[in-house]
Write an enzyme that holds these catalytic residues in place. Structure first.
Site, PDB file in Angstrom:
ATOM      1  N   SER A 136      47.256  18.511   1.297  1.00  0.00           N
ATOM      2  CA  SER A 136      47.774  18.380   2.421  1.00  0.00           C
ATOM      3  C   SER A 136      48.345  17.038   2.958  1.00  0.00           C
ATOM      4  O   SER A 136      48.245  16.029   1.929  1.00  0.00           O
ATOM      5  CB  SER A 136      46.161  18.274   3.662  1.00  0.00           C
ATOM      6  OG  SER A 136      46.650  17.815   4.854  1.00  0.00           O
ATOM      7  N   TYR A 149      37.932  14.411   5.547  1.00  0.00           N
ATOM      8  CA  TYR A 149      38.969  15.365   4.890  1.00  0.00           C
ATOM      9  C   TYR A 149      40.215  14.730   4.240  1.00  0.00           C
ATOM     10  O   TYR A 149      40.650  15.267   3.311  1.00  0.00           O
ATOM     11  CB  TYR A 149      39.546  15.945   6.446  1.00  0.00           C
ATOM     12  CG  TYR A 149      40.392  17.059   6.164  1.00  0.00           C
ATOM     13  CD1 TYR A 149      40.031  18.251   5.817  1.00  0.00           C
ATOM     14  CD2 TYR A 149      41.977  16.780   6.246  1.00  0.00           C
ATOM     15  CE1 TYR A 149      41.145  19.353   5.461  1.00  0.00           C
ATOM     16  CE2 TYR A 149      43.087  17.930   5.986  1.00  0.00           C
ATOM     17  CZ  TYR A 149      42.600  19.101   5.651  1.00  0.00           C
ATOM     18  OH  TYR A 149      43.479  20.273   5.508  1.00  0.00           O
TER      19      TYR A 149
HETATM   20  N1  LIG Z   1      46.544  24.527   8.887  1.00  0.00           N
HETATM   21  C1  LIG Z   1      47.274  23.382   8.491  1.00  0.00           C
HETATM   22  O1  LIG Z   1      48.077  22.531   9.282  1.00  0.00           O
HETATM   23  C2  LIG Z   1      46.744  22.595   7.275  1.00  0.00           C
HETATM   24  C3  LIG Z   1      47.699  21.433   6.846  1.00  0.00           C
HETATM   25  C4  LIG Z   1      47.271  20.876   5.582  1.00  0.00           C
HETATM   26  C5  LIG Z   1      46.285  21.492   4.711  1.00  0.00           C
HETATM   27  N2  LIG Z   1      45.792  22.684   5.066  1.00  0.00           N
HETATM   28  C6  LIG Z   1      44.882  23.217   4.086  1.00  0.00           C
HETATM   29  O2  LIG Z   1      45.052  24.534   3.713  1.00  0.00           O
HETATM   30  C7  LIG Z   1      44.054  25.498   3.303  1.00  0.00           C
HETATM   31  C8  LIG Z   1      43.986  26.474   4.028  1.00  0.00           C
HETATM   32  O3  LIG Z   1      43.811  26.357   5.616  1.00  0.00           O
HETATM   33  P1  LIG Z   1      43.910  26.990   6.866  1.00  0.00           P
HETATM   34  O4  LIG Z   1      44.685  26.245   7.601  1.00  0.00           O
HETATM   35  O5  LIG Z   1      44.797  28.291   6.185  1.00  0.00           O
HETATM   36  O6  LIG Z   1      42.410  27.324   7.303  1.00  0.00           O
HETATM   37  P2  LIG Z   1      41.726  28.462   7.927  1.00  0.00           P
HETATM   38  O7  LIG Z   1      40.442  27.820   8.489  1.00  0.00           O
HETATM   39  O8  LIG Z   1      42.379  29.557   8.689  1.00  0.00           O
HETATM   40  O9  LIG Z   1      41.181  29.115   6.554  1.00  0.00           O
HETATM   41  C9  LIG Z   1      40.586  28.604   5.766  1.00  0.00           C
HETATM   42  C10 LIG Z   1      39.886  29.652   4.616  1.00  0.00           C
HETATM   43  O10 LIG Z   1      38.754  28.891   3.882  1.00  0.00           O
HETATM   44  C11 LIG Z   1      37.587  29.643   3.648  1.00  0.00           C
HETATM   45  N3  LIG Z   1      36.644  28.879   3.177  1.00  0.00           N
HETATM   46  C12 LIG Z   1      35.923  27.987   3.821  1.00  0.00           C
HETATM   47  N4  LIG Z   1      34.828  27.620   3.367  1.00  0.00           N
HETATM   48  C13 LIG Z   1      34.698  28.309   2.245  1.00  0.00           C
HETATM   49  C14 LIG Z   1      33.787  28.267   1.099  1.00  0.00           C
HETATM   50  N5  LIG Z   1      32.920  27.769   0.978  1.00  0.00           N
HETATM   51  N6  LIG Z   1      34.057  29.371   0.308  1.00  0.00           N
HETATM   52  C15 LIG Z   1      35.186  30.156   0.156  1.00  0.00           C
HETATM   53  N7  LIG Z   1      36.134  30.149   0.965  1.00  0.00           N
HETATM   54  C16 LIG Z   1      35.645  29.303   2.148  1.00  0.00           C
HETATM   55  C17 LIG Z   1      37.423  30.466   5.035  1.00  0.00           C
HETATM   56  O11 LIG Z   1      36.748  31.665   5.210  1.00  0.00           O
HETATM   57  C18 LIG Z   1      38.901  30.677   5.367  1.00  0.00           C
HETATM   58  O12 LIG Z   1      39.343  32.097   4.634  1.00  0.00           O
HETATM   59  C19 LIG Z   1      43.026  24.405   3.620  1.00  0.00           C
HETATM   60  O13 LIG Z   1      42.567  23.928   2.262  1.00  0.00           O
HETATM   61  C20 LIG Z   1      43.420  23.434   4.400  1.00  0.00           C
HETATM   62  O14 LIG Z   1      42.634  22.095   4.229  1.00  0.00           O
HETATM   63  C21 LIG Z   1      46.134  23.361   6.148  1.00  0.00           C
END
Ligand SMILES: NC(=O)c1ccc[n+]([C@@H]2O[C@H](COP(=O)([O-])OP(=O)(O)OC[C@H]3O[C@@H](n4cnc5c(N)ncnc54)[C@H](O)[C@@H]3O)[C@@H](O)[C@H]2O)c1
Length: 251
Positions: A136, A149
């Site tokens: 991220s 985080y």
């Molecule tokens: N959305 C953003 O702006 C953003 C920015 C930077 C990084 N990210 C990163 O991208 C990745 C995806 O995030 P997103 O925004 O799609 O979030 P989201 O909340 O939509 O999806 C997260 C996924 O992780 C799964 N998850 C959570 N805990 C888990 C566990 N213990 N075991 C297995 N699966 C688990 C959830 O079930 C879900 O499918 C993450 O690593 C997040 O930190 C997101």
């Protein structure tokens, strides 16, 4: 660029960025195993998009072991791991407790280590493979109330480099570093603000150089390239996908 017939595990593969990856890779002809803790979403994804869903908690080593075994039972190999599952907890550092540490570090950091531990020997046996870890911009930006985080994502930037060197000769290890992507996690980060989410997003969009939030599909397309053979010389590095946000001057 082709992912045809590639066996790809996508963790967090049932929501946001991971769901877009599962669907996009399946459309490109890959054999996708989507793993997460969301059974209902997993069943829907499997029914509608032809991916295989495995319930797995990445913070639990036994669960990760079962995910890897199940993938091998189904498809006999693992060409790529898209290690994307992540959780966010926000709040002032003075209010952090051990449960929050365990939740964030357990999924974001320990989860990635368990996955690497159990996938790397498979890739070594095959003589090839790719691991793509979702980090991220929080690894570089000091977001207030996000200390845990941010620390977890900083750890992943280091993990990408270290793993790439350790798995040299048989696996590439890369990272993707998303900026502000329109997913359920982003919406959850707006909780507690006085404004509606749409208003917050509109303000943020004005600041991003490409003038919009990222979509999960933007991420999935870039990850598809990074795990494909066309990206064979990209290793030990993370691709920032933030619409130019990190380049903004601090005033
Ligand atoms: N959305 C953003 O702006 C953003 C920015 C930077 C990084 N990210 C990163 O991208 C990745 C995806 O995030 P997103 O925004 O799609 O979030 P989201 O909340 O939509 O999806 C997260 C996924 O992780 C799964 N998850 C959570 N805990 C888990 C566990 N213990 N075991 C297995 N699966 C688990 C959830 O079930 C879900 O499918 C993450 O690593 C997040 O930190 C997101």
């Amino acid at each position: 660029m082709s992912l045809k017939s590639k066996v790809i595990i996508v963790t967090g593969g049932t929501s946001g960025i991971g769901e877009a990856c599962s669907r996009h890779f399946a459309r490109l002809g890959a054999k996708v195993v989507a793993a997460s803790i969301q059974r209902k979403e997993g069943r829907t994804l499997a029914k509608v998009h032809g991916v295989h869903f495995v319930h797995a908690d990445v913070s639990d080593e036994k669960s990760v072991q079962s995910l890897v075994s199940r993938t091998l039972e189904l498809h006999g190999r693992i060409d790529a791991l898209v290690s994307n599952a992540g959780v966010l907890r926000m709040g002032p550092v003075s209010e952090f407790d051990e449960a929050m540490w365990d939740a964030v570090m357990g999924v974001n950091v320990k989860g990635n280590l368990w996955l690497a531990k159990h996938v790397a020997p498979v890739m070594k046996g095959q003589g090839r493979g790719v691991i793509c870890i979702t980090t991220s911009v929080a690894a570089f930006v000091g977001f207030p109330n996000h200390t845990l985080y941010c620390a977890s994502k900083g750890a992943l930037e280091a993990l990408v480099r270290s793993l790439a060197v350790e798995l040299a000769g048989y696996a590439r290890v890369v990272g993707v570093c998303p900026g502000t992507i329109d997913t359920p996690m982003l919406a959850s980060s707006c909780k507690g603000w006085a404004k509606p989410v749409a208003e917050i997003y509109a303000e943020v969009e004005k600041k991003i150089p490409v003038r919009r939030l990222g979509t999960p599909l933007d991420m999935a397309r870039a990850i598809a390239f990074l795990i494909s053979d066309e990206a064979a010389y990209i290793n030990a590095t993370c691709l920032v996908m933030d619409g130019g946000t990190l380049a903004l001057p601090p005033w």
